[in-house]
Design a protein around this motif. Structure first.
Motif, mmCIF file in Angstrom:
data_model
loop_
_atom_site.group_PDB
_atom_site.id
_atom_site.type_symbol
_atom_site.label_atom_id
_atom_site.label_comp_id
_atom_site.label_asym_id
_atom_site.label_seq_id
_atom_site.Cartn_x
_atom_site.Cartn_y
_atom_site.Cartn_z
ATOM 1 N N GLY A 45 31.371 56.867 52.421
ATOM 2 C CA GLY A 45 32.693 56.850 51.546
ATOM 3 C C GLY A 45 32.882 56.251 50.360
ATOM 4 O O GLY A 45 31.908 55.509 49.793
ATOM 5 N N LEU A 46 33.803 55.931 49.971
ATOM 6 C CA LEU A 46 34.328 55.234 48.588
ATOM 7 C C LEU A 46 34.042 53.461 48.963
ATOM 8 O O LEU A 46 34.480 52.798 50.125
ATOM 9 C CB LEU A 46 35.831 55.295 48.245
ATOM 10 C CG LEU A 46 35.827 56.847 47.821
ATOM 11 C CD1 LEU A 46 37.535 56.897 47.328
ATOM 12 C CD2 LEU A 46 35.315 56.940 46.479
ATOM 13 N N PRO A 47 33.580 52.843 48.184
ATOM 14 C CA PRO A 47 33.337 51.251 48.267
ATOM 15 C C PRO A 47 34.677 50.717 48.006
ATOM 16 O O PRO A 47 35.753 51.238 47.576
ATOM 17 C CB PRO A 47 32.298 51.012 47.083
ATOM 18 C CG PRO A 47 32.640 51.776 46.181
ATOM 19 C CD PRO A 47 32.945 53.420 46.819
ATOM 20 N N GLY A 48 34.884 49.374 48.333
ATOM 21 C CA GLY A 48 36.051 48.784 48.024
ATOM 22 C C GLY A 48 37.106 48.751 48.926
ATOM 23 O O GLY A 48 36.719 48.874 50.211
ATOM 24 N N GLY A 49 38.330 48.752 48.753
ATOM 25 C CA GLY A 49 39.368 48.586 49.585
ATOM 26 C C GLY A 49 39.854 47.310 50.002
ATOM 27 O O GLY A 49 39.243 46.275 49.358
ATOM 28 N N ALA A 50 40.707 47.054 50.732
ATOM 29 C CA ALA A 50 41.266 45.612 51.016
ATOM 30 C C ALA A 50 40.369 44.704 51.630
ATOM 31 O O ALA A 50 40.291 43.577 51.395
ATOM 32 C CB ALA A 50 42.649 45.769 51.942
ATOM 33 N N ALA A 51 39.475 45.427 52.552
ATOM 34 C CA ALA A 51 38.427 44.639 53.365
ATOM 35 C C ALA A 51 36.748 45.240 52.844
ATOM 36 O O ALA A 51 36.559 45.959 53.156
ATOM 37 C CB ALA A 51 38.690 44.878 55.029
ATOM 38 N N GLY A 52 36.747 44.326 51.681
ATOM 39 C CA GLY A 52 35.220 44.580 51.424
ATOM 40 C C GLY A 52 34.287 43.516 51.894
ATOM 41 O O GLY A 52 34.320 42.843 52.910
ATOM 42 N N PRO A 53 32.925 43.734 51.489
ATOM 43 C CA PRO A 53 31.765 42.948 52.078
ATOM 44 C C PRO A 53 32.276 41.367 51.569
ATOM 45 O O PRO A 53 32.619 41.181 50.615
ATOM 46 C CB PRO A 53 30.606 43.440 51.479
ATOM 47 C CG PRO A 53 31.144 44.617 50.872
ATOM 48 C CD PRO A 53 32.463 44.493 50.503
ATOM 49 N N GLY A 54 31.767 40.368 52.765
ATOM 50 C CA GLY A 54 32.055 39.151 52.534
ATOM 51 C C GLY A 54 31.212 38.518 51.212
ATOM 52 O O GLY A 54 30.364 39.056 50.983
ATOM 53 N N GLU A 55 31.711 37.277 50.995
ATOM 54 C CA GLU A 55 31.136 36.838 49.662
ATOM 55 C C GLU A 55 29.753 36.425 50.105
ATOM 56 O O GLU A 55 29.081 36.832 48.989
ATOM 57 C CB GLU A 55 32.036 35.406 49.322
ATOM 58 C CG GLU A 55 31.334 34.872 47.863
ATOM 59 C CD GLU A 55 32.290 33.572 47.556
ATOM 60 O OE1 GLU A 55 31.672 32.754 46.916
ATOM 61 O OE2 GLU A 55 33.509 33.577 47.960
#
Length: 127
Positions: A45-55
């Protein structure tokens, strides 16, 4: 992958991410670009969104990319508008799409919004 602007991807199930989201890491077919995103549905799917990979993960991925000669591109940049040539602007492709649309005019389907292309489409999408 034939007919794709992405070279490949890695999917990490939600059980392994410790969240309710799957993690996907994508590598482009057109340059040494890598991006990552999280989604609730299975698939890259598309990357990003409200919950992305952690720092911590992003830092690790960026360092790994540097070591192997790739460039990590944050999802925010990948989703920026792209104004270069794409398959969507190809006249032959438009003619094929118009013919397919005419052939399936009898079927009732929801019309998709025609979103402008993003860098994601150019470097990480199926064509």
């Amino acid at each position: 992958m034939p007919d794709a602007s992405l070279y490949g991807f890695v999917l990490v199930p939600s059980a392994a991410t410790g969240t309710d989201r799957h993690l996907s890491v994508l590598m482009s077919n057109f340059g040494p670009f890598v991006t990552a995103g999280m989604s609730k549905e299975w698939g890259w799917g598309l990357p990003g969104g409200a919950a992305g990979p952690g720092e911590e993960f992003v830092t690790w991925l960026d360092e790994l990319c540097t070591e192997v000669g790739c460039i990590y591109v944050p999802a925010e940049l990948v989703m920026e508008p792209y104004d270069g040539p794409t398959l969507r602007e190809d006249e032959a492709a438009e003619a094929v799409l118009a013919a397919l649309a005419a052939a399936s005019a009898d079927e009732e389907e929801e019309e998709e919004d025609d979103l402008p292309p993003a860098w994601y489409d150019r470097y990480f999408q199926y064509m």
